[in-house]
Design an enzyme around this catalytic site. Structure first.
Site, mmCIF file in Angstrom:
data_model
loop_
_atom_site.group_PDB
_atom_site.id
_atom_site.type_symbol
_atom_site.label_atom_id
_atom_site.label_comp_id
_atom_site.label_asym_id
_atom_site.label_seq_id
_atom_site.Cartn_x
_atom_site.Cartn_y
_atom_site.Cartn_z
ATOM 1 N N GLY A 71 43.443 35.377 60.207
ATOM 2 C CA GLY A 71 43.621 36.089 59.374
ATOM 3 C C GLY A 71 44.421 36.018 58.243
ATOM 4 O O GLY A 71 44.171 35.798 56.921
ATOM 5 N N THR A 72 45.745 35.700 58.318
ATOM 6 C CA THR A 72 46.872 35.433 57.871
ATOM 7 C C THR A 72 46.379 34.370 56.722
ATOM 8 O O THR A 72 46.867 34.213 55.658
ATOM 9 C CB THR A 72 48.161 35.632 58.560
ATOM 10 O OG1 THR A 72 48.332 36.653 59.170
ATOM 11 C CG2 THR A 72 49.418 35.153 57.527
ATOM 12 N N ASN A 150 44.622 49.124 59.670
ATOM 13 C CA ASN A 150 45.019 48.676 60.982
ATOM 14 C C ASN A 150 45.561 49.835 61.838
ATOM 15 O O ASN A 150 45.374 49.856 63.053
ATOM 16 C CB ASN A 150 45.639 47.444 61.078
ATOM 17 C CG ASN A 150 46.831 47.488 60.442
ATOM 18 O OD1 ASN A 150 46.678 47.730 58.981
ATOM 19 N ND2 ASN A 150 47.940 47.198 60.629
ATOM 20 N N GLN A 180 40.102 44.300 60.242
ATOM 21 C CA GLN A 180 39.892 45.393 61.404
ATOM 22 C C GLN A 180 38.379 45.868 61.244
ATOM 23 O O GLN A 180 38.018 46.683 61.972
ATOM 24 C CB GLN A 180 40.717 46.518 60.879
ATOM 25 C CG GLN A 180 42.317 46.029 61.242
ATOM 26 C CD GLN A 180 42.632 46.012 62.861
ATOM 27 O OE1 GLN A 180 41.634 46.527 63.920
ATOM 28 N NE2 GLN A 180 43.725 45.317 63.109
ATOM 29 N N SER A 200 39.416 37.853 61.457
ATOM 30 C CA SER A 200 40.325 37.199 62.359
ATOM 31 C C SER A 200 39.503 37.159 63.931
ATOM 32 O O SER A 200 38.953 38.241 64.050
ATOM 33 C CB SER A 200 41.664 37.710 62.398
ATOM 34 O OG SER A 200 42.289 37.191 63.773
ATOM 35 N N GLY A 201 39.345 36.198 64.363
ATOM 36 C CA GLY A 201 38.770 36.000 65.762
ATOM 37 C C GLY A 201 39.273 36.603 66.988
ATOM 38 O O GLY A 201 38.223 37.471 67.589
ATOM 39 N N HIS A 202 40.583 36.921 66.956
ATOM 40 C CA HIS A 202 40.968 37.773 68.102
ATOM 41 C C HIS A 202 40.878 39.251 68.099
ATOM 42 O O HIS A 202 41.314 39.828 69.090
ATOM 43 C CB HIS A 202 42.442 37.392 68.317
ATOM 44 C CG HIS A 202 43.366 37.826 67.663
ATOM 45 N ND1 HIS A 202 44.241 38.952 67.921
ATOM 46 C CD2 HIS A 202 43.677 37.465 66.088
ATOM 47 C CE1 HIS A 202 45.193 39.163 66.820
ATOM 48 N NE2 HIS A 202 44.907 38.360 66.032
ATOM 49 N N THR A 238 41.551 19.158 61.279
ATOM 50 C CA THR A 238 40.390 18.759 62.297
ATOM 51 C C THR A 238 40.016 20.268 62.850
ATOM 52 O O THR A 238 41.055 21.085 63.064
ATOM 53 C CB THR A 238 40.864 17.807 63.512
ATOM 54 O OG1 THR A 238 41.305 16.555 63.088
ATOM 55 C CG2 THR A 238 39.688 17.915 64.499
ATOM 56 N N CYS A 326 61.025 51.679 65.712
ATOM 57 C CA CYS A 326 61.679 51.156 66.899
ATOM 58 C C CYS A 326 61.139 49.793 67.534
ATOM 59 O O CYS A 326 61.726 49.071 68.062
ATOM 60 C CB CYS A 326 61.876 52.415 67.803
ATOM 61 S SG CYS A 326 63.765 52.700 67.701
#
Ligand code: FES
Lengths: 391, 284
Positions: A71-72, A150, A180, A200-202, A238, A326
């Site tokens: 995605g980035t 997100n 998202q 994005s695939g994941h 590729t 944090c």
């Protein structure tokens, strides 16, 4: 200990069927789709099939699909291309609540002489479209607004935004980071105002390392990666064939499961939300009044800190994420919650649960059982909130 | 996920001494909801009002903040007030088997709360030592987290910090808007500068071996920390006679001002080692 995974906006499990589909393309069918022999040709066919499947989920045509690494990369490719197409335009519009893939890029460009407008959101995480109307001008090269956030799951009115861009933008491009949204809510590029879209695939049960840039036919494009002629010279390198094939399968399954996502998954999310609010005093939903993704719940607990909540949950096998700083190594609460003006008393104690089709009722029951005592325990330890909580 | 030691995990999951002491002799409070962590420390003294017989805490914060608070109360129980005052944030971190560097501010918070408690107690109706509370002195440098130059300089010196990033890890200063980072860099330079002044001046006569040692020491102690403060670095490539060959690294490499930096290194070496030193910048 059974692990309960409720952090699907961070990443998802690869669907077994997706994995099976990609498996042969490592050791057996490892040909290069660009090769002139039959061995590469059979892979090319499978890549074409994947392209069709992705296009179908988006309501796009296969030539509009460019495979990228993530995605980035898609976000970077879209925004940088717009700026190259319009070298004389120096203005970018985005929002304060974008994913860092867009926000960091825009801020870096801002340091290099571009004018960047970051649109504000209200307390529920919604955009003010009049602000967009006022900001857009002849100098605007691209408007990049995420489809759904997100952290909170808040969905933006992308088509309305697109209309404004088309009306007032004098040819400015409209890009949306839909990482998202894809697979969770129906999209239809055929009738859309979007010029470019990232996914994005994941995030939809394909592996990590594969993404897509949707590029509307006729939209001028300057590639980010140059080299060979892969992807019609729009993205050299590729092809990551196994991952592409996996993503194709994942998109096919996403279309199949969309109703489940908006029915069963949403019902689980709503139940979780309702019961946590009933059981835990001084809790609030971030973006609760806005339209939201069916799977996402961002909930804030006053007087406690997010990382401590997550670690205690993790002891119980529950995986969630926090809007607190944090955990990320930075010290402020998330930029999204800050932009929404979520008070500090809540922002540090925000937790995000994001579900998928692999969650079931027993997961929800476990969270409902384990979370209230965790919050109670941390509040007992906290120097704040005594006057409210002891009552 | 943070790589916490078992000790940190244990003190987080089963913290010791949680709660308030209703009739505490001293209470120290630091941090705030806005900052994302806060600690309230309660201390009970023996009859002579000298030795700590009980300590309890309330903490709002992450796992390491809770673990640091728990460790602190364990450490100070049974100590006299003066002994407790000598507890450093490093001691708290060591007690826990270490903390990730990004979380060192949690141990600093513990030490600070202790100082506040004791200073408040001693600054009360019967001032005996009249310890001034340093943290409240000085000018506020980091507005986001309300930290003063006096406090920051103390932490920089005590923990030998050399970069702004480390200062953020130890104190949070600079971790939000970042507006205070330039001033933090100045403070580091000031602290390094004072330390440098205390180091001995160049000796009269040197053997070759001693000269080489001294060059190395000067580079390590006097020069590299200053470069680190700006994200740069250098490496000693070779010494032959009076010629010192160095290569710049990180931000210094390719920096247009590296010529000036080389001159500065030469001046420093001439000042502290020998007058005939020539610094040569090499690729390496
Ligand atoms: S002033 Fe220090 S981080 Fe904002």
């Amino acid at each position: 200990m059974k692990e309960i995974y409720a952090d699907n906006n961070a990443t998802t499990k690869v669907d077994e069927a997706v994995f099976e589909e990609m498996r042969p393309y490592f050791c057996e069918l490892y040909g290069n789709p660009s090769s002139m022999h039959f061995f590469g040709g059979q892979v090319q066919k499978k890549v074409d099939e994947a392209r069709n499947r992705v296009a179908q989920l988006l309501g796009a045509s296969p030539e509009e699909i460019v495979f990228t690494a993530c995605g980035t990369e898609s976000d970077n490719a879209a925004i940088r291309s717009a700026l190259e197409v319009y070298p004389e335009r120096r203005h970018i519009i985005t929002t304060r609540v974008e994913h860092p893939a867009v926000l960091t890029l825009c801020r870096n460009l801002g340091k290099r002489g571009y004018r960047v407008t970051e649109l504000n959101v209200d307390g529920e995480g919604r955009l003010d479209l009049d602000e967009l109307r006022g900001a857009i001008d002849q100098d605007t090269a691209i408007v990049s607004v995420m489809y759904a956030n997100n952290e909170t799951g808040v969905v933006f009115p992308i088509e309305e935004i697109g209309k404004i861009v088309k009306e007032k933008g004098k040819g400015a491009f409209f890009h949306t980071d839909a990482v998202q949204a894809v697979g969770k809510i129906p999209l239809d590029m055929a009738t859309s105002t979007v010029d470019m879209l990232s996914l994005s695939g994941h995030k939809l049960h394909a592996p990590k390392g594969i993404g897509v840039l949707y590029l509307r036919k006729g939209v001028p494009f300057r590639p980010f990666l140059v080299g060979g002629h892969q992807e019609r010279s729009r993205r050299a390198g590729t092809e990551n064939t196994a991952a592409i094939i996996a993503l194709g399968k994942a998109c096919e399954l996403a279309a199949l499961h969309m109703a489940d996502e908006n029915g069963r998954v949403k019902a689980m999310r709503d139940r979780l939300e309702k019961e946590l609010l009933a059981l835990i005093p001084h809790a609030r939903i971030n973006g609760g009044q806005a339209e939201r993704l069916p799977n996402t719940l961002s909930i804030a607990f006053e007087f406690v800190e997010g990382e401590a909540i997550l670690m205690l949950l993790s002891e119980k096998g529950i995986c969630a994420s926090s809007g607190s700083a944090c955990t990320s190594g930075s010290l402020e609460p998330s930029h999204v919650l800050r932009a929404m003006g979520v008070p500090f008393t809540c922002a540090h104690g925000s937790v995000r649960f994001s579900l998928s089709r692999f969650n079931d009722d027993s997961d929800i029951e476990a969270i409902i059982r384990e979370l209230p005592p965790v919050i109670e325990r941390l509040r007992q330890m906290s120097p704040f909130g005594r006057e409210f909580l002891d009552k | 996920m943070w790589d916490y030691t078992d000790k940190v995990r244990d003190h987080f999951l089963n913290p010791h001494n949680v709660g308030e002491i209703k009739d505490a002799d001293a209470v120290g409070e630091v941090g705030s909801l806005a900052c994302g962590d806060a600690l309230k420390l309660y201390i009970k003294l023996d009859e002579d009002k000298n030795r700590i017989i009980d300590a309890k805490f309330q903490t709002f914060g992450c796992a390491s903040a809770i673990a640091s608070s728990s460790a602190l109360t364990d450490i100070i129980k049974g100590r006299t007030l003066d002994e407790a005052l000598a507890v450093s944030n490093q001691e708290i971190a060591d007690y826990l088997g270490g903390l990730p560097e990004e979380k060192m501010h949690c141990s600093v918070m513990g030490q600070e709360a202790l100082e506040v408690a004791i200073a408040k107690y001693r600054g009360g109706p019967v001032p005996t030592h009249n310890h001034d509370h340093e943290e409240l002195e000085g000018d506020v440098v980091c507005k986001c987290f309300g930290l003063t130059d006096v406090f920051l300089k103390k932490v920089i010196a005590a923990n030998k910090l050399t970069t702004a990033e480390q200062v953020t890890h130890f104190t949070k200063a600079g971790g939000a808007c970042g507006g205070c980072l330039p001033r933090i860099k100045e403070l580091i330079a000031e602290v390094l500068g004072t330390e440098a002044k205390e180091t001995p001046k160049k000796p009269e006569k040197l053997t070759n071996l001693r000269k080489m040692q001294l060059i190395q020491e000067t580079l390590e102690k006097e020069i590299r920390p200053l470069l680190w403060a700006d994200g740069g670095d250098l490496e000693l490539v070779d010494i032959s006679g009076s010629e010192v060959q160095i290569a710049f690294r990180k931000a210094c490499a390719g920096c247009s001002a590296s010529g000036n930096t080389a001159k500065f290194v030469e001046a420093k070496l001439r000042e502290l080692v020998a007058d005939d030193i020539v610094v040569v910048e090499v690729e390496g």
